[in-house]
Design a protein around this motif. Structure first.
Motif: not given
Length: 80
Positions: A43-44, A48, A55
């Motif tokens: 998810t991160d 980005r 999220p």
């Protein structure tokens, strides 16, 4: 957040993204997020690459994919 609440984050509008499901308030297609998840992105990492996505939007894309999979069953070739 429930699946129903997550699905509210997905919109389909004929005037946006040619009517393909996208994340509300963005032009990020649900399929783009699902492809990123399938490719193993976290998810991160997705956030980005797509800073307009939160999220819960990634979770909404997954919820939409799960909902869609329940709507129609397709047989897979033997051995898959």
């Amino acid at each position: 957040m429930t699946s129903e609440q997550l699905l509210e984050r997905v919109t389909i509008d004929a005037d946006v993204c040619h009517g393909q499901p996208c994340i509300r308030g963005t032009r990020v297609l649900v399929t783009v997020l699902l492809d990123a998840l399938a490719a193993g992105m976290s998810t991160d990492e997705i956030i980005r690459h797509y800073p307009t996505v939160a999220p819960d939007d990634v979770r909404a894309a997954a919820a939409y994919g799960a909902w869609l999979a329940k709507q129609e069953i397709h047989a897979l070739p033997a051995g898959t």
